[in-house]
Design an enzyme around this catalytic site. Sequence first.
Site, short mmCIF file in Angstrom:
data_model
loop_
_atom_site.label_atom_id
_atom_site.label_comp_id
_atom_site.label_asym_id
_atom_site.label_seq_id
_atom_site.Cartn_x
_atom_site.Cartn_y
_atom_site.Cartn_z
N ASP A 8 5.90 0.83 1.97
CA ASP A 8 6.76 1.70 1.16
C ASP A 8 6.58 1.51 -0.25
O ASP A 8 6.19 0.62 -0.84
CB ASP A 8 8.09 0.82 1.50
CG ASP A 8 8.55 0.41 2.81
OD1 ASP A 8 7.84 0.20 3.64
OD2 ASP A 8 9.65 0.80 3.25
N GLU A 39 10.14 6.15 1.09
CA GLU A 39 11.59 6.18 1.22
C GLU A 39 12.30 5.32 -0.07
O GLU A 39 13.41 5.50 -0.26
CB GLU A 39 12.17 5.71 2.42
CG GLU A 39 11.88 4.14 2.65
CD GLU A 39 13.06 3.62 3.56
OE1 GLU A 39 13.75 4.53 4.12
OE2 GLU A 39 13.13 2.41 3.86
N ASN A 40 11.42 4.78 -0.69
CA ASN A 40 12.02 4.00 -2.09
C ASN A 40 11.41 4.44 -3.21
O ASN A 40 11.41 3.64 -3.98
CB ASN A 40 11.47 2.39 -1.57
CG ASN A 40 12.28 1.83 -0.40
OD1 ASN A 40 11.50 1.24 0.32
ND2 ASN A 40 13.64 1.64 -0.46
N HIS A 68 16.54 5.01 4.28
CA HIS A 68 16.84 5.34 3.12
C HIS A 68 16.68 6.92 3.04
O HIS A 68 16.84 7.54 1.89
CB HIS A 68 16.64 4.59 1.81
CG HIS A 68 16.76 3.28 1.62
ND1 HIS A 68 18.06 2.91 1.93
CD2 HIS A 68 16.03 2.18 1.67
CE1 HIS A 68 18.12 1.49 1.76
NE2 HIS A 68 16.79 0.90 1.60
N HIS A 156 9.75 1.22 12.10
CA HIS A 156 10.80 0.69 10.63
C HIS A 156 11.74 0.01 10.81
O HIS A 156 12.89 0.07 11.66
CB HIS A 156 11.11 1.96 9.97
CG HIS A 156 11.57 1.97 8.55
ND1 HIS A 156 10.90 1.54 7.55
CD2 HIS A 156 13.01 1.88 7.91
CE1 HIS A 156 11.46 1.53 6.50
NE2 HIS A 156 12.45 1.72 6.46
N HIS A 181 9.38 -1.60 6.23
CA HIS A 181 10.73 -1.89 5.93
C HIS A 181 10.83 -3.09 5.09
O HIS A 181 11.60 -3.02 4.02
CB HIS A 181 11.66 -1.80 6.93
CG HIS A 181 13.06 -2.17 6.56
ND1 HIS A 181 13.76 -1.14 5.89
CD2 HIS A 181 13.68 -3.18 6.93
CE1 HIS A 181 14.93 -1.79 5.75
NE2 HIS A 181 14.96 -2.93 6.41
N HIS A 183 8.64 -4.91 3.16
CA HIS A 183 8.04 -4.94 2.05
C HIS A 183 7.17 -6.03 1.88
O HIS A 183 6.62 -6.47 0.62
CB HIS A 183 9.02 -4.62 0.43
CG HIS A 183 9.80 -3.47 0.52
ND1 HIS A 183 10.49 -2.97 -0.69
CD2 HIS A 183 10.00 -2.60 1.48
CE1 HIS A 183 10.95 -1.90 -0.49
NE2 HIS A 183 10.83 -1.52 0.78
#
Length: 290
Positions: A8, A39-40, A68, A156, A181, A183
Amino acid sequence: MRIAYLGDIVGTSGRQALTQQVKTLREQHGADLVIANAENIANGSGITPEQHKKLSAAGVDGMTLGDHAFRKQQIKNTLNTVDNLIRPINLPGQAWGKGYMRLPSPIEGGPDVVVVMIMCRLFMNSVQADDPFAALDRFLESLRSQPPAIVIAEIHGEATSEKIAFGWHANGRVAAVLGSHTHVPTADHRILPSPGSDPSIPGAPVPGLGKGTAYVTDLGMTGPQDSVLGRRVDRVVHHMSTGLPAAFDVAEGNPEVQGVLVDIDPVSRLATHIERVALPADVNQPPFVV
């Protein structure tokens, strides 16, 4: 074929770190394709069309989104029109975009690379996701009418048990199952012992010529390592130690690119090798400084 698949991307420093290290991934680590969870990237939650364009221009071949995915409303049109950005395939039918992408083979005469994003359900209470196991089965069945391809499934989710179980469920039917997901990179990267491919699925990987399905529970995070999962340490510690509210702003310190390198035999379409990769960014060089 070697694929770099990255964890991510968090915030601006994560995007800059990846932009800086794409060349290293290709030239020093031999990556033929670079794929990343994005997504982040938008201040820690979601992605904007402009950020998608920047990553594409930097040389990222494919991008995935998780829970997200829809935090930035302006991404709707991009999700519905581009071929290198996907959201989870097991979301309700009204969700924007699509859940898989087919990337052209980076090697002459080789198979395309299909990436499917699948969402877990355990501890993911804010997401209305369908059964991930059944979603994979339906997806592989849908590939019957398409040319054979290398298939990579990104799973995820929060629960390690669910991701590990999914890996075994997919074993022998896809080239790789790569978790995202949390991290936090895990040290369980391996080639699962192959049970052989499913003969009922035309175009499934060929048993015996390759080794099997590459697996890792979590790829880690491409972003600031001096943080709490990408967020400022002082803000998170204050909240957790006092119970008082705090804005979880994205951190910047010590950005690093994390993920795995997966080698895949283009004939069997199964993995032969997986290794972790962690590339610290040089914040004294572009694009951190101009």
